[in-house]
Design an enzyme around this catalytic site. Sequence first.
Site, PDB file in Angstrom:
ATOM      1  N   GLU A 171       0.805  -1.220   0.000  1.00 18.71           N
ATOM      2  CA  GLU A 171       0.000   0.000   0.000  1.00 18.71           C
ATOM      3  C   GLU A 171       0.839   1.271   0.000  1.00 18.71           C
ATOM      4  O   GLU A 171       0.545   2.219  -0.723  1.00 18.71           O
ATOM      5  CB  GLU A 171      -0.962   0.021   1.194  1.00 18.71           C
ATOM      6  CG  GLU A 171      -2.175  -0.881   1.030  1.00 18.71           C
ATOM      7  CD  GLU A 171      -1.927  -2.299   1.501  1.00 18.71           C
ATOM      8  OE1 GLU A 171      -0.769  -2.615   1.845  1.00 18.71           O
ATOM      9  OE2 GLU A 171      -2.880  -3.099   1.522  1.00 18.71           O
ATOM     10  N   HIS A 199     -10.327  -5.171  11.074  1.00 20.50           N
ATOM     11  CA  HIS A 199     -10.949  -5.045   9.753  1.00 20.50           C
ATOM     12  C   HIS A 199     -12.333  -4.411   9.796  1.00 20.50           C
ATOM     13  O   HIS A 199     -13.138  -4.630   8.899  1.00 20.50           O
ATOM     14  CB  HIS A 199     -11.051  -6.421   9.078  1.00 20.50           C
ATOM     15  CG  HIS A 199      -9.734  -7.007   8.707  1.00 20.50           C
ATOM     16  ND1 HIS A 199      -8.925  -7.633   9.622  1.00 20.50           N
ATOM     17  CD2 HIS A 199      -9.072  -7.055   7.534  1.00 20.50           C
ATOM     18  CE1 HIS A 199      -7.830  -8.055   9.020  1.00 20.50           C
ATOM     19  NE2 HIS A 199      -7.883  -7.714   7.753  1.00 20.50           N
TER      20      HIS A 199
END
Lengths: 340, 357
Positions: free
Chosen positions: A68, A137
């Site tokens: 990322e 998450h």
Amino acid sequence: MAATDTTGTQVMNYREALRLALREEMERDERVFLMGEEVGVFEGAYKVSAGLMDQFGEDRVRDTPISEEGFVGAGVGAAMLGERPVVEIMTLNFLLVAMDQVINHAAKIGAMFGGEVRCPMVIRTPNGAGNQLTAQHSQSFDGWFAGTPGLKVVTPANPADAKGLLKAAIRDEDPVLVIENLPIYKEKGEVPLDPDFVTPIGLAAVPREGTDITIVSHSFATVRALRVADKLAEERDVSVEVVDLRSLRPLDVETIAQSVAKTNRVVCVEEGWPSYGVTAEIAARIGKACFDDLDAPVERVGMAEVPLPYAKGLELAAMPNEDRIAAAVLATLGMGPGAA
Amino acid sequence: MAATATPTSSALDPAVRRDLYETMVLSRVFETEAERQYKAARIGGYCHLSSGQEAMTVGAMHALAEDDLLVTGYRSHGFALARGVSPEAVMAELFGRVDGCAHGRGGSMHLLDPSRGYYGGWGIVAGQLPIATGLALALRRQGKDQAVLCELGDGAVNMGAWHESLNLAALWDLPVVFLVVNNRYGMGTAVERASAEPDLYKRAAAYRMHGERVDGDDLDTMIEAADRLLGVARTEHRPAVLEAVTYRYRGHSVADAGLAYRTKDEIAEHRERDPISLEAKKLRDAGVSQEELEAIDTAADDRVAAAVQAALDSDEPSTDRLAYGMHALGSDEQFARMRPGSAFGEEALTFDAGLGA
């Protein structure tokens, strides 16, 4: 392929609306390209980009390794040279490992370099909780980004805004974070087919008008707020107005203030943690802009301030569910348990 | 050192060699003056000097073609000057004035000049690597045979951004040369105390990328290596790591005396092989007189003095342009509805207040 009719609207879900926005913008502007983990061959972890690699090829729908920081930064660099990268991050949680590129780099470019260079990039990623995805998450720290000068942050809560805001973000000259939402991906709605339809950045919406109380919300909290408004209208004869922020930065304080001036009571709702969160910011703004309008303290509802637990019952209890929102609305109206 | 042909000092055109020497001297004089001005409180913040690294800097910039791109970390005054940014624009930036290359918004660490392909001095260690990778990606997308030179320090190779960027650059065949300036210390930590593989160039092999180490204090060596690797990047779109071993005479920044982690003897030893002295000797061997060399010194002194005066003469940025450049033209309309009850200055934000303010 999508219908070629470009007039009127079509019912589609949120992810299809995002896909339509991507397709239209990629057809309109060759500089637009999509980059991220699993966006191409896999067609997106949440299938937003399904079919796009077939249409636009591997260069414009670019699969990345799990890197990322690397590929968000690559988006920054490409944008500085005039490309229009749309970087998909699988979920907002994973944007944390690219935080340096977002906050220290993308957000700084315009001001720090004296306006000599711009960074017209889009990062799009879903927040959200509710599928027992647990602590790492399930997060919605939208306010962390919205509190950073130099960024623009939009949070569509329905398919039409998903299309309109993503298109506006892609056409914007500045870095824009488009925070999508996992539970809304499957929600359906009317979406304008006009390829030039965009939702202006910095403009809140009032998806439901009311007279008794205002709920200020964004993203999935707006879906919840509308459900609560329906329920309370039916069961308690309460008229709830819902302000959907749509854009967190710039923030449309004007629409919030107009609504509060009318209803005199307000509950702010978010999917993230309220402390130092979006609702904290909204409450502070209301306190200043609407001091003379308020008939009750500003109330807030958000995620319980724990790392989200796995067990279904615990998860449901922690989330800003409709029961908690309705209770806050009634309490703010003096209609809660124990009220005369 | 990598097994490459040793360049001969005669490869450079004498006039070019003399020009490059002038730039090296200018850089040294500029840094010396910057330290003086910092101590006189005309320069604030961090100020990282590069005295001792001139052959590396000027050599790399000589190899960089006019339409190539440059990205650096924060020890970048010399890079900006060697890329052609005027000493006035650099000094004015250090002084925080409107005629600075970032109009007083960036300071020492954030020099730039997009018109010269210089996309920034960046202040977070290794943060510029993904950006350089993205510039190279854009070049590929645009079908251009240009290269990106990405400068970084020896400390940056232990960051995750280094790994991610090198992997992406190699995976995607991007035209970027990662110039690792190994000046022996990342701040005060010696390379051997920070890096499990202190032969930094060898790490390129993990990405099936070419890597090599050169003597960064020899101008000809630097030019040859940088020219060759940038050429490969331009024509074959293959990235590379070029590790240039050099030494900084001053501390990490002006605030660091630079003696806690190394000895005066060590510094003196490196000064005996000073890159500017090495070049001066080559020029003398080629027939340039001592008087001519001294004239170059004097010209650099004058040039830097003029830059200081220009910086002093430049206005300080107007405080009513606080948000200048932050957002693109037209963004004020997007922010207009943020103003009611504003306590944070939104009512005064002026994003499009005109250039140069």
